[in-house]
Design a protein around this motif. Structure first.
Motif, PDB file in Angstrom:
ATOM      1  N   LEU A  83      64.454  -6.660 150.278  1.00 50.73           N
ATOM      2  CA  LEU A  83      64.441  -6.347 151.699  1.00 50.73           C
ATOM      3  C   LEU A  83      65.402  -5.192 151.964  1.00 50.73           C
ATOM      4  N   MET A  84      64.861  -4.105 152.534  1.00 57.63           N
ATOM      5  CA  MET A  84      65.607  -2.852 152.699  1.00 57.63           C
ATOM      6  C   MET A  84      65.729  -2.558 154.193  1.00 57.63           C
ATOM      7  N   PRO A  85      66.946  -2.416 154.723  1.00 53.25           N
ATOM      8  CA  PRO A  85      67.148  -2.371 156.183  1.00 53.25           C
ATOM      9  C   PRO A  85      66.865  -1.015 156.816  1.00 53.25           C
ATOM     10  N   GLY A  86      66.650  -1.057 158.131  1.00 52.44           N
ATOM     11  CA  GLY A  86      66.453   0.148 158.910  1.00 52.44           C
ATOM     12  C   GLY A  86      67.763   0.840 159.234  1.00 52.44           C
ATOM     13  N   LEU A  87      67.654   2.042 159.755  1.00 55.71           N
ATOM     14  CA  LEU A  87      68.818   2.866 160.057  1.00 55.71           C
ATOM     15  C   LEU A  87      69.716   2.198 161.094  1.00 55.71           C
ATOM     16  N   GLY A  88      70.976   2.023 160.747  1.00 57.07           N
ATOM     17  CA  GLY A  88      71.944   1.489 161.691  1.00 57.07           C
ATOM     18  C   GLY A  88      71.782   0.019 162.012  1.00 57.07           C
ATOM     19  N   SER A 157      63.911   2.944 155.791  1.00 59.36           N
ATOM     20  CA  SER A 157      63.824   2.601 154.377  1.00 59.36           C
ATOM     21  C   SER A 157      62.439   2.881 153.805  1.00 59.36           C
ATOM     22  N   GLY A 158      61.450   3.082 154.677  1.00 59.40           N
ATOM     23  CA  GLY A 158      60.151   3.506 154.180  1.00 59.40           C
ATOM     24  C   GLY A 158      60.238   4.823 153.432  1.00 59.40           C
ATOM     25  N   LEU A 159      61.150   5.706 153.867  1.00 56.94           N
ATOM     26  CA  LEU A 159      61.359   6.975 153.166  1.00 56.94           C
ATOM     27  C   LEU A 159      61.921   6.723 151.777  1.00 56.94           C
ATOM     28  N   TYR A 160      62.869   5.793 151.689  1.00 53.67           N
ATOM     29  CA  TYR A 160      63.499   5.502 150.402  1.00 53.67           C
ATOM     30  C   TYR A 160      62.515   4.795 149.465  1.00 53.67           C
ATOM     31  N   ALA A 161      61.710   3.877 150.026  1.00 51.12           N
ATOM     32  CA  ALA A 161      60.717   3.187 149.207  1.00 51.12           C
ATOM     33  C   ALA A 161      59.657   4.157 148.698  1.00 51.12           C
ATOM     34  N   THR A 162      59.260   5.105 149.534  1.00 47.96           N
ATOM     35  CA  THR A 162      58.285   6.109 149.109  1.00 47.96           C
ATOM     36  C   THR A 162      58.864   6.959 147.989  1.00 47.96           C
ATOM     37  N   TRP A 163      60.125   7.378 148.145  1.00 48.22           N
ATOM     38  CA  TRP A 163      60.778   8.167 147.094  1.00 48.22           C
ATOM     39  C   TRP A 163      60.835   7.360 145.798  1.00 48.22           C
ATOM     40  N   GLY A 177      55.562  -2.633 153.725  1.00 46.12           N
ATOM     41  CA  GLY A 177      56.385  -1.987 154.735  1.00 46.12           C
ATOM     42  C   GLY A 177      56.420  -2.752 156.042  1.00 46.12           C
ATOM     43  N   LEU A 178      57.587  -2.777 156.667  1.00 48.95           N
ATOM     44  CA  LEU A 178      57.793  -3.429 157.957  1.00 48.95           C
ATOM     45  C   LEU A 178      58.041  -2.357 159.004  1.00 48.95           C
ATOM     46  N   ASP A 179      56.958  -1.857 159.585  1.00 48.17           N
ATOM     47  CA  ASP A 179      57.046  -0.746 160.537  1.00 48.17           C
ATOM     48  C   ASP A 179      57.936   0.348 159.959  1.00 48.17           C
ATOM     49  N   ASP A 180      57.670   0.678 158.701  1.00 48.04           N
ATOM     50  CA  ASP A 180      58.529   1.592 157.950  1.00 48.04           C
ATOM     51  C   ASP A 180      58.110   3.038 158.153  1.00 48.04           C
ATOM     52  N   GLU A 181      59.053   3.918 157.934  1.00 46.11           N
ATOM     53  CA  GLU A 181      58.878   5.330 158.272  1.00 46.11           C
ATOM     54  C   GLU A 181      58.143   6.093 157.170  1.00 46.11           C
ATOM     55  N   ARG A 182      57.339   7.075 157.601  1.00 47.45           N
ATOM     56  CA  ARG A 182      56.674   8.026 156.718  1.00 47.45           C
ATOM     57  C   ARG A 182      56.996   9.432 157.227  1.00 47.45           C
ATOM     58  N   TYR A 183      56.390  10.413 156.604  1.00 50.25           N
ATOM     59  CA  TYR A 183      56.587  11.782 157.078  1.00 50.25           C
ATOM     60  C   TYR A 183      55.893  11.972 158.425  1.00 50.25           C
ATOM     61  N   THR A 184      56.637  12.463 159.408  1.00 51.02           N
ATOM     62  CA  THR A 184      56.078  12.925 160.677  1.00 51.02           C
ATOM     63  C   THR A 184      56.752  14.234 161.034  1.00 51.02           C
ATOM     64  N   GLU A 259      74.016   9.105 157.170  1.00 48.64           N
ATOM     65  CA  GLU A 259      72.608   8.754 156.942  1.00 48.64           C
ATOM     66  C   GLU A 259      71.748   9.238 158.104  1.00 48.64           C
ATOM     67  N   VAL A 260      72.261   9.112 159.314  1.00 51.10           N
ATOM     68  CA  VAL A 260      71.565   9.632 160.491  1.00 51.10           C
ATOM     69  C   VAL A 260      71.356  11.147 160.353  1.00 51.10           C
ATOM     70  N   ALA A 261      72.416  11.842 159.970  1.00 53.16           N
ATOM     71  CA  ALA A 261      72.350  13.299 159.859  1.00 53.16           C
ATOM     72  C   ALA A 261      71.368  13.748 158.779  1.00 53.16           C
ATOM     73  N   HIS A 262      71.196  12.941 157.724  1.00 55.08           N
ATOM     74  CA  HIS A 262      70.313  13.316 156.621  1.00 55.08           C
ATOM     75  C   HIS A 262      68.862  12.870 156.846  1.00 55.08           C
ATOM     76  N   GLU A 263      68.588  12.169 157.941  1.00 49.87           N
ATOM     77  CA  GLU A 263      67.228  11.662 158.140  1.00 49.87           C
ATOM     78  C   GLU A 263      66.172  12.771 158.104  1.00 49.87           C
ATOM     79  N   PRO A 264      66.333  13.885 158.835  1.00 51.94           N
ATOM     80  CA  PRO A 264      65.292  14.923 158.752  1.00 51.94           C
ATOM     81  C   PRO A 264      65.058  15.428 157.332  1.00 51.94           C
ATOM     82  N   GLU A 265      66.130  15.606 156.568  1.00 53.37           N
ATOM     83  CA  GLU A 265      65.999  16.042 155.174  1.00 53.37           C
ATOM     84  C   GLU A 265      65.240  14.999 154.357  1.00 53.37           C
ATOM     85  N   ASN A 266      65.548  13.722 154.575  1.00 52.46           N
ATOM     86  CA  ASN A 266      64.869  12.667 153.833  1.00 52.46           C
ATOM     87  C   ASN A 266      63.403  12.542 154.248  1.00 52.46           C
ATOM     88  N   VAL A 267      63.105  12.831 155.505  1.00 53.13           N
ATOM     89  CA  VAL A 267      61.706  12.862 155.945  1.00 53.13           C
ATOM     90  C   VAL A 267      60.959  13.994 155.235  1.00 53.13           C
TER      91      VAL A 267
END
Length: 344
Positions: A83-88, A157-163, A177-184, A259-267
């Motif tokens: 189980l991988m948590p969301g941001l913040g 964490s969807g970004l991290y799981a995809t990586w 994925g639990l409403d996990d993030e992808r590239y947008t 981690e917040v600041a790096h979100e766009p780079e990770n996307v």
């Protein structure tokens, strides 16, 4: 003293009085900040100890890069679900608890609190996807769990799981994925939700003070989402809710804000990424997120390479849909894994 001299001296007296008032206000403000900071430093370890007690014996620490990472390990089944948590997320182990408890009936379930979250230490390592995945892998190995793993990421964490799944596919048995993030496109260009100076406010107890001022109104928009979603279910006792939300008193720290600041780079790092065609993937999306983000659903469909074993399903509810929908998600997950993932 003649009347002319008296008239000239009045502004000076007024200025002196105003100066004293300003100095007094500044002194009071400095004193208030000092008291708040002192109380915060005194209270935080006690709050963390109370959270450890609330989590119970499933909680432990693993050393990663010389720092303590907080994890919870439940169950002893042949599949290992991470189980991988969301941001913040302020306290991931408490947040995931109802879902983890159900999944642990048939699986080994590990809830990971990344550095900067929950009870874990902070770190100076930049919060890029590769670093977070590397640290998580090290924690799992430290627990004697070598995979392949079923990754269960929420939100960022969807970004991290995809990586993870695209760079080390041999270590990943499935992704749920639990409403996990992808590239947008919005995510790739987004500005941080919280400015870096919030770490200073946090360090002097400012966030703690704001949360304590009014438990019903979230002045900075920090915990309103959590308060709403926790309140939608009877899974959490009032004490657990308070512990969960109270962890926000220290979670806006330099590590998490990095981690917040790096979100766009990770996307951007997952732009164009698709899952390996042999990898089972189930994306469980929240209807509310699809309404708010036009690319949310399409971004998940775009990552599919094999529709036979890669699916998208939608549940009514909040972005933290596993708070109120733990039973439904656990049942969906078990059926999907039973159908698509061979037991070790």
């Amino acid at each position: 003293m003649n009347s002319e001299t008296s008239k000239r001296s009045r502004p000076r007296r007024v200025l002196r009085v105003v100066g004293r008032v300003i100095a007094g206000v500044v002194a009071l403000a400095v004193l208030a900040v000092a008291v708040s900071a002192g109380f915060h430093r005194w209270q935080t370890p006690r709050d963390k100890a109370a959270i450890e007690e609330a989590i119970g014996p499933v909680h432990r620490y693993v050393e990663v890069d010389g720092r303590r990472m907080s994890v919870a390990v439940q169950g002893s089944g042949p599949r290992t679900i991470v189980l991988m948590p969301g941001l913040g997320t302020p306290e991931p182990i408490l947040g995931f608890a109802p879902l983890a408890r159900r999944l642990a009936e048939k699986n080994t379930v590990v809830t990971v609190e990344y550095f900067g979250l929950g009870l874990s230490d902070g770190t100076d390592a930049p919060r890029r996807s590769e670093a977070i995945v590397t640290e998580t892998r090290a924690a799992l190995r430290g627990l004697g769990l070598n995979g392949p793993y079923v990754l269960m990421p929420h939100s960022i964490s969807g970004l991290y799981a995809t990586w993870w799944a695209t760079h080390r596919p041999d270590e990943v048995a499935a992704v749920v994925g639990l409403d996990d993030e992808r590239y947008t496109s919005d995510g790739a260009q987004g500005d941080p939700d919280w400015p870096g100076w919030m770490s200073t406010v946090t360090s002097v107890g400012g966030v703690r003070d704001l949360i304590a001022l009014d438990k019903r109104t979230d002045y900075l928009g920090l915990v309103a989402d959590y308060r709403q979603s926790l309140g939608d279910t009877a899974e959490y006792t009032p004490d657990q809710q308070d512990r969960y939300l109270g962890a926000y008193s220290w979670v806006l720290n330099p590590t998490m804000l990095d981690e917040v600041a790096h979100e766009p780079e990770n996307v951007r790092a997952v732009e164009g990424a698709v899952f390996p065609p042999t990898l089972p993937v189930l994306s469980i999306l929240a209807a509310s997120s699809i309404e708010l983000e036009p690319e949310w659903a399409s971004s998940h469909h775009a990552a599919i390479s094999n529709p036979a074993i890669q699916q998208v399903t939608i549940l009514d509810g909040h972005h933290y849909l596993f708070h109120a929908q733990a039973a439904t998600i656990a049942a969906l997950t078990e059926r999907f894994l039973d159908d698509n993932v061979k037991m070790p």
